[in-house]
Every structure is written in C-alpha cells, then in structure tokens.
Design an enzyme around this catalytic site. Structure first.
Site, PDB file in Angstrom:
ATOM      1  CB  SER A  51      -1.113   0.427   1.245  1.00  0.00           C
ATOM      2  OG  SER A  51      -1.517   1.377   1.590  1.00  0.00           O
ATOM      3  CE1 TYR A  75      -4.554  -2.370   4.553  1.00  0.00           C
ATOM      4  CE2 TYR A  75      -4.301   0.027   3.650  1.00  0.00           C
ATOM      5  CZ  TYR A  75      -4.445  -1.287   3.253  1.00  0.00           C
ATOM      6  OH  TYR A  75      -4.429  -1.557   2.233  1.00  0.00           O
TER       7      TYR A  75
END
Length: 244
Positions: A140, A153
């Site tokens: 990500s 996250y």
C-alpha cells in the site's frame, strides 16, 4: 515444442484487486488458483468467468494466517497443475482509527492477516515457486502518506514491504523475483467501506491524475512483474497515479 502452462496462486482472489489480478493472469495464459477466506460464491464466480473465457482456474479456501491451511492451498495447486510459478499475495484487511482510540483487538486482527498472513504465504512461496517464477505482495502507499487514522493498516503494510525486500535477497540464486506492488487509493470495497463521498473525493484528488485507481491499474503492473519484468527484483512499485 509445447510450452508448459504456467501456474499462479492469487490469495484474496475473490474480490477487489485480487479478483482483477486473477482474471488478468488467466488472460495471460496462467492456470489460476483463486484463494478465498470467506467469499466462496464470489471466488466461484471468478473461476466461472475465467473458464468461460477459455482459461483454467480452481477456487481453494484458506485463511492466509493459518500455516496448515496455506500449505494445503499450495499442495492443491501442485496436485492440480503440477507446480507453481507465480504467487500474488493480495489478501488483506483494514481498520482505521486514531492510535488513542483503536481497539487493540482490531490491531491484532489487522496484523494477523496482513503481517502474519504475508509471512506464512511468502514462506510457502519461497519454498515452492519454480525457477523463473515470481512472488508479488500487494502492499500500500499508506506507509508513505502518514495519514491520521491509518496507523494499524499502514504499519502492517510497512511490514509487508520489509518482508518483501528481505526475502528477495534471501532467494539469491533461485531465479525467483520478489516484489511488492503498492497501490494508492483504489476503488475497491475494502477502500470504499465507511467513507463518505467527500472523503473519497479528497483522496481521489491526491493524485495528479484526479481519480481513484482502478483494480485493473494494479493488475497490469502485477502481470508485468509476473511475466516479462524479470530484471525488477526486491522493489516496492508504487501504483498510485503520483499521489505520493
């Protein structure tokens, strides 16, 4: 001379980026093992779409953080198709809250799937991918953005990057590439969940391209790394339209 069919495992292949990757690799001639955790119907739909387009695929359940289940996933791929050439680890979960407010049970859930899951899948991939193959982890852009509410996250995806870069070096001499692809804001159910239109628009505007990414944008890069991109190794490739 007949060229042997190449075989790919795609974790989290029933939805989002994983679904698009599975279909793209199938279009490129791979037999695809579509892994899922709970989305059996969706995974079977992916398989049906691949078969309808003339490809080969099978859906196999496994919790990516369960080493026994993941070993069986790889066993099924080898029994069904004779070997494994590419593994795309796309399975992941997200949870967003400020550090001061995050339920630690949520932190454990995110890190179990995203960190332990990556380690478990990569361990099997490193042991089994045939020479000339590739491992691609889906990471990500969030570790680079330092956005409030993303600590759980983003930290899990920073771990994915670290595992990727180290494993690439540990596989010296194996003729297996190991890379991560780091999408920016992408229009998947995982990204859109819980966000209002204003938030989505603001995140789309972070890219000079002025839009959210599409799962196909990421799948295209994954397909390159799984195929002709043999001189790209030990890298985190950002697929974010210039958002960071």
């Amino acid at each position: 001379m007949t060229v042997p069919q190449r075989v790919a495992i795609v974790t989290g292949g029933s939805q989002g980026i994983g679904r698009q990757v599975a279909q793209r690799l199938a279009a490129d001639g791979f037999a695809v093992v579509v892994n899922f955790a709970t989305g059996k119907v969706a995974a079977e739909q992916v398989v049906a779409a691949i078969v309808a387009a003339g490809g080969e695929a099978v859906a196999v359940p496994a919790d990516v953080a369960d080493e026994v289940a993941v070993a069986e996933l790889f066993d099924v791929a080898e029994r069904t198709y004779g070997g494994i050439d590419v593994v795309v680890h796309s399975a992941g979960v997200a949870s967003h809250a400020p550090v001061t407010e995050l339920d630690l049970a949520e932190l454990d859930r995110v890190h179990r799937v995203n960190v332990r899951g990556t380690f478990v899948v990569d361990q099997q991939a490193a042991r089994r991918i045939r020479p000339g193959g590739a491992l691609v982890n889906i990471s990500s852009t969030t570790p680079r953005l330092s956005m409030p509410g993303y600590a759980a996250y983003a930290s899990s995806k920073a771990a994915v990057d670290a595992i990727t870069l180290i494993l690439a070096r540990e596989l010296r001499g194996r003729d297996v590439t190991v890379n991560a692809v780091a999408p920016g804001a992408t229009g998947t159910d995982l990204f859109l969940a819980g966000k209002d239109e204003q938030t989505i628009a603001a995140m789309a505007a972070m890219s000079p391209m002025g839009r959210l990414g599409d799962p196909a944008d990421t799948a295209e890069v994954v397909a390159f790394l799984a195929g002709p991109g043999r001189w790209i190794n030990g890298q985190v490739v950002y697929v974010n339209g210039g958002a960071a």
